[in-house]
Design an enzyme around this catalytic site. Structure first.
Site, short mmCIF file in Angstrom:
data_model
loop_
_atom_site.label_atom_id
_atom_site.label_comp_id
_atom_site.label_asym_id
_atom_site.label_seq_id
_atom_site.Cartn_x
_atom_site.Cartn_y
_atom_site.Cartn_z
N ALA A 214 -25.73 64.89 -10.69
CA ALA A 214 -27.02 64.74 -10.03
C ALA A 214 -28.01 65.77 -10.58
CB ALA A 214 -26.86 64.93 -8.52
N CYS A 215 -29.28 65.50 -10.32
CA CYS A 215 -30.36 66.42 -10.68
C CYS A 215 -30.05 67.81 -10.15
CB CYS A 215 -31.66 65.91 -10.07
SG CYS A 215 -33.02 67.07 -10.14
N PRO A 216 -30.24 68.91 -10.87
CA PRO A 216 -30.86 68.98 -12.20
C PRO A 216 -29.84 69.11 -13.33
CG PRO A 216 -30.76 71.17 -11.28
CD PRO A 216 -30.05 70.26 -10.30
#
Lengths: 78, 159
Positions: free
Chosen positions: A15-17
């Site tokens: 997932a981000c980041p």
């Protein structure tokens, strides 16, 4: 669309980041002119990779989407 | 274009710790200089071994998703003993399911990528926190030092 590449980085599931952080690290390790193939499944990865290349001045040669899987080709230009 | 980001992290709950660390690491990956000023309860985030033990309280947090979809649990039940632990383990499991990095990993990546970790001297004095309680690589400074850094064309964010 496919490009020759020198290194592959699989960020599937992250997932981000994290995809951006790992991409940055991988591109730092390349020589100028080399290409990184990066795979991500984070739905936000397309705008994020576009923004990352725009900000850092690296070149996004192209990208493709296959369902929820994104593949990016990033060339280190500096 | 701004080349610098100045972040203030003033809260020490699990949910409040993510945004400053995510934005700091992302900005560093985008070749920006970044400093995070940890003040008041934000200091919890940079205590040794504490990042992955931060908690989230359900009380007075109406935005928190319900444990069982469709069944509304009155917010006041958040005062019951153990509810903070329940909410924390719920949130940790959502984070894990979504493959979000742990706070300790983000903090480590921030330090590794050159993000300056600045601890507020005054808050440390108020809360009785010593430099050796904090992770390695922390700078201790006051408001003026942070403002001098931020005044140099930084994007400034507060959490």
């Amino acid at each position: 669309m496919s490009f020759n590449f020198d290194q592959e980085l699989d960020c599937s599931g992250l997932a981000c980041p994290m995809p951006i952080l790992k991409t940055k690290k991988a591109v730092d390790g390349l020589r100028v002119g080399q290409v990184l193939k990066m795979i991500a499944t984070d739905p936000g990865s397309l705008p994020d990779v576009q923004a990352w290349t725009a900000k850092t001045g690296q070149e996004l040669l192209g990208h493709e989407q296959d369902g929820g899987k994104f593949t990016f080709y990033i060339k280190k230009v500096k | 274009m701004a080349k610098r980001m100045a972040i203030i992290a003033a809260h020490g709950s699990l949910d409040a710790a993510y945004p400053p660390l995510i934005l700091a690491t992302a900005a560093a990956a985008m070749d920006m200089e970044v400093a995070i000023f940890f003040t008041f309860y934000g200091l919890e985030i940079i205590k040794k071994g504490k990042a992955d033990k931060l908690q989230v309280a359900p009380i007075a947090n109406p935005a928190m998703p319900q444990p069982i979809p469709g069944i509304s649990v009155p917010n006041i039940l958040g005062v019951l003993p153990g509810m903070t632990a329940v909410a924390t383990s719920m949130m940790n499991s959502w984070m894990k399911k979504a493959n979000v990095a742990k706070l300790s990993e983000l903090l480590e990546m921030a330090v590794e990528s050159g993000v300056r970790i600045i601890a507020c001297q005054m808050s440390m004095d108020v809360l009785g926190i010593k430099k050796e309680d904090l992770i390695d690589g922390v700078e201790v400074a006051g408001a003026a030092a942070f403002i001098e850094y931020a005044a140099n064309d930084a994007i400034a964010l507060t959490f």
